[in-house]
Scaffold this motif. Structure first.
Motif, PDB file in Angstrom:
ATOM      1  N   PHE A  55     113.518  30.349  85.103  1.00  0.00           N
ATOM      2  CA  PHE A  55     113.325  31.426  84.139  1.00  0.00           C
ATOM      3  C   PHE A  55     113.638  32.766  84.784  1.00  0.00           C
ATOM      4  CE2 PHE A  55     109.890  29.315  81.258  1.00  0.00           C
ATOM      5  CZ  PHE A  55     110.695  28.193  81.136  1.00  0.00           C
ATOM      6  N   THR A  56     114.165  33.684  83.972  1.00  0.00           N
ATOM      7  CA  THR A  56     114.449  35.029  84.448  1.00  0.00           C
ATOM      8  C   THR A  56     113.974  36.041  83.409  1.00  0.00           C
ATOM      9  OG1 THR A  56     116.417  34.265  85.642  1.00  0.00           O
ATOM     10  CG2 THR A  56     116.205  36.634  85.251  1.00  0.00           C
ATOM     11  N   ILE A  57     113.156  36.981  83.855  1.00  0.00           N
ATOM     12  CA  ILE A  57     112.701  38.046  82.970  1.00  0.00           C
ATOM     13  C   ILE A  57     113.520  39.298  83.260  1.00  0.00           C
ATOM     14  CG2 ILE A  57     110.854  38.821  84.539  1.00  0.00           C
ATOM     15  CD1 ILE A  57     109.156  39.403  82.014  1.00  0.00           C
ATOM     16  N   SER A  58     113.883  40.020  82.210  1.00  0.00           N
ATOM     17  CA  SER A  58     114.677  41.234  82.390  1.00  0.00           C
ATOM     18  C   SER A  58     114.380  42.207  81.254  1.00  0.00           C
ATOM     19  CB  SER A  58     116.172  40.890  82.428  1.00  0.00           C
ATOM     20  OG  SER A  58     116.575  40.321  81.196  1.00  0.00           O
ATOM     21  N   GLN A  59     114.855  43.421  81.420  1.00  0.00           N
ATOM     22  CA  GLN A  59     114.666  44.421  80.372  1.00  0.00           C
ATOM     23  C   GLN A  59     116.003  45.073  80.077  1.00  0.00           C
ATOM     24  OE1 GLN A  59     112.477  47.992  81.597  1.00  0.00           O
ATOM     25  NE2 GLN A  59     112.675  47.339  83.735  1.00  0.00           N
ATOM     26  N   ASP A  60     116.173  45.595  78.881  1.00  0.00           N
ATOM     27  CA  ASP A  60     117.417  46.269  78.557  1.00  0.00           C
ATOM     28  C   ASP A  60     117.360  47.716  79.057  1.00  0.00           C
ATOM     29  OD1 ASP A  60     117.076  47.436  75.115  1.00  0.00           O
ATOM     30  OD2 ASP A  60     115.618  47.361  76.741  1.00  0.00           O
ATOM     31  N   SER A  61     118.501  48.359  79.130  1.00  0.00           N
ATOM     32  CA  SER A  61     118.588  49.696  79.699  1.00  0.00           C
ATOM     33  C   SER A  61     117.826  50.722  78.872  1.00  0.00           C
ATOM     34  CB  SER A  61     120.047  50.129  79.841  1.00  0.00           C
ATOM     35  OG  SER A  61     120.694  50.091  78.582  1.00  0.00           O
ATOM     36  N   ALA A  62     117.667  50.442  77.586  1.00  0.00           N
ATOM     37  CA  ALA A  62     116.922  51.366  76.732  1.00  0.00           C
ATOM     38  C   ALA A  62     115.417  51.196  76.869  1.00  0.00           C
ATOM     39  CB  ALA A  62     117.326  51.159  75.274  1.00  0.00           C
ATOM     40  N   LYS A  63     115.032  50.148  77.593  1.00  0.00           N
ATOM     41  CA  LYS A  63     113.618  49.884  77.854  1.00  0.00           C
ATOM     42  C   LYS A  63     112.820  49.668  76.579  1.00  0.00           C
ATOM     43  CE  LYS A  63     113.460  52.268  82.284  1.00  0.00           C
ATOM     44  NZ  LYS A  63     113.453  51.037  83.069  1.00  0.00           N
ATOM     45  N   THR A  64     113.451  49.025  75.595  1.00  0.00           N
ATOM     46  CA  THR A  64     112.719  48.679  74.387  1.00  0.00           C
ATOM     47  C   THR A  64     112.579  47.182  74.208  1.00  0.00           C
ATOM     48  OG1 THR A  64     114.747  48.723  73.080  1.00  0.00           O
ATOM     49  CG2 THR A  64     113.462  50.758  73.183  1.00  0.00           C
ATOM     50  N   THR A  65     113.303  46.426  74.991  1.00  0.00           N
ATOM     51  CA  THR A  65     113.307  44.970  74.835  1.00  0.00           C
ATOM     52  C   THR A  65     113.197  44.293  76.191  1.00  0.00           C
ATOM     53  OG1 THR A  65     114.743  45.189  72.897  1.00  0.00           O
ATOM     54  CG2 THR A  65     114.554  42.997  73.885  1.00  0.00           C
ATOM     55  N   VAL A  66     112.355  43.303  76.250  1.00  0.00           N
ATOM     56  CA  VAL A  66     112.241  42.458  77.435  1.00  0.00           C
ATOM     57  C   VAL A  66     112.672  41.051  77.055  1.00  0.00           C
ATOM     58  CG1 VAL A  66     110.626  41.433  79.083  1.00  0.00           C
ATOM     59  CG2 VAL A  66     110.449  43.842  78.510  1.00  0.00           C
ATOM     60  N   TYR A  67     113.431  40.426  77.920  1.00  0.00           N
ATOM     61  CA  TYR A  67     113.983  39.102  77.649  1.00  0.00           C
ATOM     62  C   TYR A  67     113.391  38.071  78.609  1.00  0.00           C
ATOM     63  CZ  TYR A  67     117.516  42.030  75.406  1.00  0.00           C
ATOM     64  OH  TYR A  67     118.158  42.954  74.633  1.00  0.00           O
ATOM     65  N   LEU A  68     113.399  36.846  78.169  1.00  0.00           N
ATOM     66  CA  LEU A  68     113.051  35.727  79.030  1.00  0.00           C
ATOM     67  C   LEU A  68     114.138  34.672  78.877  1.00  0.00           C
ATOM     68  CD1 LEU A  68     111.010  34.547  81.030  1.00  0.00           C
ATOM     69  CD2 LEU A  68     109.955  33.338  79.106  1.00  0.00           C
ATOM     70  N   GLN A  69     115.006  34.584  79.871  1.00  0.00           N
ATOM     71  CA  GLN A  69     116.040  33.561  79.882  1.00  0.00           C
ATOM     72  C   GLN A  69     115.445  32.307  80.499  1.00  0.00           C
ATOM     73  OE1 GLN A  69     119.268  33.542  78.676  1.00  0.00           O
ATOM     74  NE2 GLN A  69     119.235  31.376  79.248  1.00  0.00           N
ATOM     75  N   MET A  70     115.454  31.235  79.739  1.00  0.00           N
ATOM     76  CA  MET A  70     114.860  29.984  80.183  1.00  0.00           C
ATOM     77  C   MET A  70     115.944  28.924  80.295  1.00  0.00           C
ATOM     78  SD  MET A  70     111.295  29.998  78.015  1.00  0.00           S
ATOM     79  CE  MET A  70     112.087  29.649  76.455  1.00  0.00           C
ATOM     80  N   ASN A  71     116.178  28.453  81.496  1.00  0.00           N
ATOM     81  CA  ASN A  71     117.165  27.418  81.753  1.00  0.00           C
ATOM     82  C   ASN A  71     116.477  26.165  82.284  1.00  0.00           C
ATOM     83  OD1 ASN A  71     119.257  29.265  81.119  1.00  0.00           O
ATOM     84  ND2 ASN A  71     119.307  29.989  83.230  1.00  0.00           N
ATOM     85  N   GLY A  72     117.159  25.061  82.181  1.00  0.00           N
ATOM     86  CA  GLY A  72     116.595  23.813  82.689  1.00  0.00           C
ATOM     87  C   GLY A  72     115.251  23.491  82.075  1.00  0.00           C
ATOM     88  N   LEU A  73     115.155  23.655  80.769  1.00  0.00           N
ATOM     89  CA  LEU A  73     113.869  23.474  80.108  1.00  0.00           C
ATOM     90  C   LEU A  73     113.352  22.054  80.234  1.00  0.00           C
ATOM     91  CD1 LEU A  73     114.509  25.735  77.023  1.00  0.00           C
ATOM     92  CD2 LEU A  73     112.597  25.977  78.619  1.00  0.00           C
ATOM     93  N   LYS A  74     112.042  21.962  80.382  1.00  0.00           N
ATOM     94  CA  LYS A  74     111.352  20.688  80.511  1.00  0.00           C
ATOM     95  C   LYS A  74     110.348  20.545  79.364  1.00  0.00           C
ATOM     96  CE  LYS A  74     111.476  21.143  85.554  1.00  0.00           C
ATOM     97  NZ  LYS A  74     110.655  21.183  86.800  1.00  0.00           N
ATOM     98  N   PRO A  75     109.968  19.326  79.012  1.00  0.00           N
ATOM     99  CA  PRO A  75     108.974  19.153  77.945  1.00  0.00           C
ATOM    100  C   PRO A  75     107.686  19.929  78.207  1.00  0.00           C
ATOM    101  CG  PRO A  75     110.032  17.068  78.392  1.00  0.00           C
ATOM    102  CD  PRO A  75     110.532  18.031  79.434  1.00  0.00           C
ATOM    103  N   GLU A  76     107.296  20.049  79.466  1.00  0.00           N
ATOM    104  CA  GLU A  76     106.068  20.788  79.792  1.00  0.00           C
ATOM    105  C   GLU A  76     106.207  22.301  79.607  1.00  0.00           C
ATOM    106  OE1 GLU A  76     107.676  18.576  81.707  1.00  0.00           O
ATOM    107  OE2 GLU A  76     107.596  19.151  83.849  1.00  0.00           O
ATOM    108  N   ASP A  77     107.406  22.777  79.306  1.00  0.00           N
ATOM    109  CA  ASP A  77     107.594  24.191  78.979  1.00  0.00           C
ATOM    110  C   ASP A  77     107.261  24.486  77.526  1.00  0.00           C
ATOM    111  OD1 ASP A  77     110.548  24.182  81.015  1.00  0.00           O
ATOM    112  OD2 ASP A  77     108.563  24.966  81.550  1.00  0.00           O
ATOM    113  N   SER A  78     107.021  23.464  76.752  1.00  0.00           N
ATOM    114  CA  SER A  78     106.724  23.641  75.328  1.00  0.00           C
ATOM    115  C   SER A  78     105.434  24.425  75.142  1.00  0.00           C
ATOM    116  CB  SER A  78     106.595  22.278  74.647  1.00  0.00           C
ATOM    117  OG  SER A  78     107.800  21.555  74.708  1.00  0.00           O
ATOM    118  N   GLY A  79     105.408  25.203  74.076  1.00  0.00           N
ATOM    119  CA  GLY A  79     104.217  25.965  73.755  1.00  0.00           C
ATOM    120  C   GLY A  79     104.577  27.194  72.952  1.00  0.00           C
TER     121      GLY A  79
END
Length: 126
Positions: free
Chosen positions: A68-92
């Motif tokens: 997972f990678t957390i990041s923010q946009d340059s305008a600082k209004t949005t935060v993202y969570l890029q989730m790769n290699g998802l596993k069933p235990e990531d559900s929720g």
């Protein structure tokens, strides 16, 4: 008062990817702790990824490091969570939280004092 809205949750197969977004109702001035939490029924919300928007510091739960990678946009209004290699235990249900801070406040404090969004559901099937 900051209002947060999450989006991007979906049902995916194991190994897949998702990119969650958290939009804040107002400009996130420097000095905010923001984090993504995950909750499954019967359990407390657990911190997954966090970021101090005043700098470049990021924080991850051991279970998602390297995926997972957390990041923010340059305008600082949005935060993202890029989730790769998802596993069933990531559900929720994934929630975004935010609170003013001068340094990373930690998961417990953010959980207790932060503003919260309504959540977005992530389901990973095997």
């Amino acid at each position: 008062q900051v209002q947060l809205m999450e989006s991007g949750g979906a049902s995916v197969q194991a190994g897949g990817s998702l990119n969650l977004s958290c939009v804040a109702s107002e400009y996130l001035y420097k000095g905010n702790c923001m984090g993504w939490f995950r909750q499954v029924p019967g359990k407390e919300r657990e911190g997954v990824a966090g970021i101090y928007t005043g700098g470049s510091s990021t924080f991850y739960a051991d279970s998602v490091k390297g995926r997972f990678t957390i990041s923010q946009d340059s305008a600082k209004t949005t935060v993202y969570l890029q989730m790769n290699g998802l596993k069933p235990e990531d559900s929720g249900m994934y929630y975004c939280a935010a609170d003013p801070c001068r340094v990373w406040m930690g998961w417990d404090a953010l959980r207790k004092f932060g503003y919260w969004g309504q959540g977005t559901q992530v389901t990973v099937s095997s």
